[in-house]
Scaffold this active site. Structure first.
Site, short mmCIF file in Angstrom:
data_model
loop_
_atom_site.label_atom_id
_atom_site.label_comp_id
_atom_site.label_asym_id
_atom_site.label_seq_id
_atom_site.Cartn_x
_atom_site.Cartn_y
_atom_site.Cartn_z
N GLU A 139 5.52 8.84 -3.57
CA GLU A 139 6.61 8.12 -2.93
C GLU A 139 7.08 6.95 -3.81
O GLU A 139 6.33 6.01 -4.07
CB GLU A 139 6.13 7.58 -1.57
CG GLU A 139 7.07 6.59 -0.92
CD GLU A 139 6.38 5.75 0.15
OE1 GLU A 139 7.03 4.82 0.66
OE2 GLU A 139 5.21 6.03 0.46
N ASP A 184 2.25 5.80 0.65
CA ASP A 184 1.59 4.59 1.10
C ASP A 184 0.74 4.86 2.33
O ASP A 184 1.00 5.79 3.11
CB ASP A 184 2.63 3.51 1.44
CG ASP A 184 3.36 3.01 0.19
OD1 ASP A 184 2.86 3.28 -0.92
OD2 ASP A 184 4.42 2.37 0.33
N ASP A 228 0.57 3.13 4.99
CA ASP A 228 1.13 2.55 6.22
C ASP A 228 1.97 3.59 6.97
O ASP A 228 2.05 4.76 6.58
CB ASP A 228 1.96 1.31 5.89
CG ASP A 228 3.08 1.61 4.90
OD1 ASP A 228 3.38 2.81 4.70
OD2 ASP A 228 3.65 0.66 4.35
N ASP A 236 5.21 3.94 7.27
CA ASP A 236 6.31 4.51 6.50
C ASP A 236 5.81 5.64 5.59
O ASP A 236 6.47 6.68 5.44
CB ASP A 236 6.97 3.42 5.64
CG ASP A 236 7.81 2.46 6.48
OD1 ASP A 236 8.20 2.86 7.59
OD2 ASP A 236 8.06 1.33 6.03
#
Length: 638
Positions: free
Chosen positions: A429, A502, A504, A506
């Site tokens: 990403e 990531d 998290d 997102d």
């Protein structure tokens, strides 16, 4: 110290012959496919299949499966004839003990006790016994009740005749999987329920009851319409809208029992469920090939007979089956399965029989229902025109064989190794994270493809939009194996495809979008075990001189509780992978010796389809219900 057989001392002493059930415990994967979730639940299916065999041969009408309070113990009970308990004339052992302790011991070899059966190898019950910490068998026969207990495949008691008379007959097997074999021994109640409901569809009239003592629920399934009811459920679960009201349904019980039901829908994919003697065949086989062959020939004959062939477009088999949802269930006296897990049928004669039956019946049905048949043909022609319109775009990104280095996307940092199985492609990403990954990787066998911009939600996108998307074009070009029906896994340029986002919310969203694409358009990456998800840390925790990495909030708290008394913790939350130094990213996420990877697997096709459709489809109400049902338990990532 164990002696190692070398060139000089390799003799008869080096040969080990495993006896009894030792081969099962030594190599469980040969018998149940593995010791993961699928292998664990395969133990249940083996015992349930034995009860189903009694039912399909007219000896049982009810099966009860119980998940006990510990979540790790299962009981399967039926009202069949009961496993014989008298002593075998040769071994002088009770037949029950033979069935549970000797491989290839059973009553299904001669074809006299069972016309059709799912378990013909005589290894199912003994394999379950071998891989169970404890197993208890209770048999009801001839007005009496008998009991025998086992541990890890070995008897701990002799066969006992219990006091008191009992009515009826049947068998109850209770077992607990062995934690020495299985890393996780807790059963998935949703998976069990779905499998048992499917069994009730395939064996119409048989009552299948599931008792969940953990959730304190009890549910019974019985379907008098069999697979016709099953088709309605599949259509509802997939949210597939039929283009004709009445499905095609056919059943014949001659030398081989064949049941088929199908319906065309507005969906753009083909969906077939196939079963042999009540056992799901996820990898298809000759019965599925015969079904597809008969369907294709019947539709083509109808189109040719009524002069409905369109001008300027060629109708393919894929066009005929696009949007078709079908279920085929066959009952074969001597099925030849590929492996003990019975995932694929190999009987060549079945293909011929199924194709002949399906072809004739579908053709007659279409000629007898002209309005339905014409709407189906119109749908097929529309699919052919749409496929022709997108062919140019598809060929632009679909590549046969391995891609040449000069044709690869410029943003791909390829690896030096040409060995496909040893190489890895990380789909990362963002440019920032991609830069850290490029510097931290082992360039000999690790390639990096950074994604720029928003990842497309392919569940809601048209095929043209998908093929026009630059990020998807780059991914497909880098992989080198093509996309959709033209995908050829032999052309895949890497042994592992690893999604790296990531840690998290997102990042999880981006991973979900990528999984949706691969599941819908490159599913063989998943079925071949090539697709993985990397698990990067969300937190760095420094406790004195020691450093720990936590993948999420729960893991952070676990580390603090275990090690927090040593010193005051210094906790750093990473905003993203790009924030990590290349060395740290290597140590925590890229290094095969230290990293954690999650292999992407599909245990339940129906449930996976439903979840992806709910979470990623156009219908926002499904997502709203999903969120509201779980809102009380959610942890918001802010």
């Amino acid at each position: 110290m164990t002696a190692i057989a070398t060139k000089s001392n390799y003799n008869a002493d080096a040969i080990v012959a495993l006896e009894g059930l030792d081969p099962v415990r030594k190599r469980p994967g040969m018998y149940i496919g593995g010791v993961g979730t699928a292998g664990l639940h395969h133990l249940i299916w083996e015992i349930v299949d034995n009860s189903v065999d009694e039912a399909m041969n007219g000896h049982a009408s009810e099966i009860v499966v119980t998940l006990h309070k510990d979540g790790q113990t299962i009981s399967v009970s039926d009202n069949g004839r009961g496993i014989p308990v008298d002593k075998h004339p040769k071994t002088k052992k009770p037949a029950l003990e033979m069935v549970l302790t000797i491989l290839h011991a059973g009553g299904k070899f001669e074809g006299q006790n069972y016309k059709t059966a799912g378990g013909l190898h005589g290894v199912g019950a003994s394999v379950v016994n071998a891989l169970s910490k404890e197993l208890t068998a209770v048999v009801r026969r001839d007005g009496a009740q008998y009991k025998m207990e086992f541990e890890r495949g070995k008897p701990t008691t002799k066969l006992k005749k219990l006091k008191g008379a009992v009515r009826g007959s049947g068998t109850t097997i209770t077992f607990t999987p062995d934690p020495q074999i299985f890393p996780k021994t807790t059963f998935d109640t949703t998976l069990i329920r779905a499998r048992l409901e499917t069994a009730s569809f395939l064996h119409r009239g048989v009552k299948v009851t599931y008792v969940d003592e953990v959730a304190k629920t009890k549910e019974s399934f019985v379907h008098e319409q069999g697979i016709v009811d099953f088709l309605n459920k599949v259509l509802k679960e997939r949210k597939a809208r039929p283009i004709h009201a009445t499905p095609f349904s056919h059943s014949v019980d001659d030398d081989m029992r064949i049941e088929v039901v199908l319906q065309w829908t507005e969906s753009t994919d083909e969906h077939v469920r196939s079963y042999v003697n009540g056992i799901p065949t996820g990898s298809g086989g000759t019965h599925e090939n015969g079904f597809r062959g008969g369907l294709n020939k019947a539709v083509r004959n109808y189109i040719d007979t009524h002069n409905l062939t369109p001008r300027g477009v060629k109708i393919t088999h894929e066009d005929i089956r696009e949007g078709m949802v079908g279920i085929i269930s066959v009952f074969v006296s001597e099925p030849q399965f590929q492996g003990q897990t019975k995932d694929r049928l190999n009987n060549p004669e079945v293909q011929t029989s199924v194709e002949a039956a399906v072809r004739g019946e579908i053709e007659q049905w279409m000629n007898s229902n002209r309005s339905i048949a014409d709407s189906i043909v119109a749908r097929i022609i529309a699919a052919a025109r749409a496929r022709a319109a997108s062919r140019a775009a598809s060929e632009a990104v679909s590549r046969k064989g391995g891609a040449k280095r000069t044709m690869l996307p410029g943003k791909l940092s390829d690896c030096l190794s040409s060995g496909k199985m040893q190489s890895e492609l990380f789909i990362v990403e963002g440019d920032s994270a991609g830069g850290s990954a490029k510097q931290g990787r082992d360039r000999n066998y690790q390639a990096i493809l950074p994604l720029r911009g928003k990842v497309l939600n392919t569940e809601s996108a048209t095929l043209k939009k998908i093929l026009d998307n630059k990020e998807i074009q780059d991914m497909v070009a880098s992989l080198g194996c093509g996309i959709g029906p033209k995908m050829d896994i032999a052309g895949l340029r890497y042994g592992r495809i690893i999604l790296l986002a990531d840690a998290d919310s997102d990042g999880h969203h981006i991973t979900t979008l990528l999984l949706t694409f691969f599941y819908r358009h490159m599913p063989q990456l998943i079925s071949d075990g090539r697709l993985f998800i990397a698990v990067p840390p969300l937190y760095r925790i420094d406790l004195g001189k020691e450093t720990y990495w936590a993948k999420d909030d729960a893991h952070r708290e676990e580390i603090l509780q275990k090690h927090g008394g040593r010193a005051k913790p210094e906790i750093t939350r990473f905003k993203g992978l790009g924030e990590m130094m290349p060395k740290v990213l290597w140590q925590t996420t890229l290094d095969p010796a230290q990293r954690q990877l999650l292999r992407v697997e599909v245990d339940d096709q129906l449930e996976t389809d439903r979840v992806i459709s709910d979470l990623m489809g156009r219908d926002a109400s499904a997502r709203f219900r999903f969120i509201m049902d779980r809102a009380a338990d959610a942890e918001v990532d802010v």
